[in-house]
Design an enzyme around this catalytic site. Structure first.
Site, short mmCIF file in Angstrom:
data_model
loop_
_atom_site.label_atom_id
_atom_site.label_comp_id
_atom_site.label_asym_id
_atom_site.label_seq_id
_atom_site.Cartn_x
_atom_site.Cartn_y
_atom_site.Cartn_z
CB ALA A 126 -0.91 0.00 1.23
N GLY A 171 0.61 -5.83 0.21
CA GLY A 171 -0.35 -5.93 -0.87
C GLY A 171 0.26 -6.35 -2.19
CD GLU A 174 -2.71 -8.91 1.15
OE1 GLU A 174 -3.49 -9.44 1.95
OE2 GLU A 174 -2.58 -7.66 1.02
#
Length: 324
Positions: A126, A171, A174
């Site tokens: 992020a 992220g 991910e």
């Protein structure tokens, strides 16, 4: 009932989508090769002519290229936020959602490579600088939208390959976990490091990592916010292949392109059905999974491609599949 539900889900997923290319812009070019290895051993592979041309234009946070010629059907999605280490911003989420939707609707797409246009980084997670400027009320909706993006990426009907040539953290990892296949350079760094910030992975990491490497190992990596290199990621089962990084810093991308070229000649409907059968079947009991496989197999029987495959085998020639 579970079998019926599986069949209904299949019918929904099998709807034919109209081609579309909204939001497609320029990316990547070609030429050069490298020596590569998979985690099970080392060996030379034939040179692969394809390297990336980087740009410093910070306005192009995402670049998408539909390859042509013999590579027609391969789509390369490149993240390009060099000043922010490819961190996930509001703008990047919107651009990626648009790109994923365009790919989903395009029946001519056969595989997708997610990579970085920035040397030494895949995605740092992020955008914390942007996050710090958000009101508390904005954080939840943003995380929800980022989670939706990664879910949509995971739900694409065609094979997706994450080419990780640098750091994939939070992220960023991910996003890679939502892909079907992950290829890393040996110098890449991967980790779900959210507990360092007193939060947890919020875009599927707590669910996809255990499915990839097992519950106990996933807990260890997440609890300790541990970062592993590409070779270790491959040993753990987090990556399919680990390749020796080259001077241009795109060895994982080159290996991903080689793999996409292996997938490209296969029956496109069959590949889509295989992905659907695996993805849905792995979440249910064996009996229901076999019913899902049967339903997927039924979708390929009436296709022209199946007849072309039989004819090509009989005539000892390469089949020419059209996705029909």
């Amino acid at each position: 009932m579970a079998v019926q539900a599986g069949h209904r889900a299949l019918l929904q997923a099998l709807r034919v989508q109209a081609p579309g290319r909204a939001g497609v812009c320029r990316l990547l070019g070609a030429s050069s090769g490298c020596r590569q290895h998979v985690c099970s051993g080392t060996g030379s592979l034939s040179p692969l002519p394809a390297t990336r041309h980087y740009s410093s234009d910070a306005k192009e946070d995402l670049r998408v290229r539909h390859l042509d010629g013999e590579d027609s059907g391969i789509v390369v999605v490149g993240i390009n936020r060099p000043k922010a280490k490819n961190a996930i911003s509001k703008n990047l989420v919107n651009l990626m959602l648009e790109a994923v939707e365009s790919i989903r609707k395009n029946n001519k797409v056969r595989s997708v490579i997610i990579c970085s246009v920035v040397p030494g980084i895949f995605c740092a997670g992020a955008d914390l600088k942007e996050r710090a400027k958000m009101q508390q009320s904005e954080v939840g909706p943003f995380v929800s939208k980022a989670r939706s993006l990664i879910t949509e990426l995971g739900n694409l009907p065609v094979p997706t390959i994450a080419a990780i040539d640098g750091a994939a953290l939070g992220g960023g990892l991910e996003m890679a976990l939502a892909c079907d296949i992950r290829i890393t350079s040996d110098t890449a760094k991967l980790g779900l490091v959210e507990t360092k910030l007193a939060i947890i992975p919020g875009a599927g990491g707590t669910q996809r990592l255990p499915r990839a490497i097992g519950v106990s190992l996933a807990k260890e990596l997440i609890f300790a916010a541990r970062v592993v290199d590409g070779a270790e990621a491959c040993r753990l089962g987090l990556a399919n292949h680990s390749v020796e990084q080259n001077k241009s810093g795109d060895a994982a991308y080159l290996r991903a392109l080689e793999l996409a070229r292996e997938i490209n000649p296969q029956g496109p409907i069959a590949v889509r059905m295989a992905k659907l059968a695996i993805n849905q079947g792995i979440e249910v009991d064996l009996s229901t999974g076999l019913a899902i496989e049967e339903a997927c197999y039924a979708q390929v029987i009436p296709t022209k491609d199946r007849l072309e495959g039989l004819a090509a085998f009989k005539e000892k020639r390469r089949p020419q599949f059209k996705g029909e």
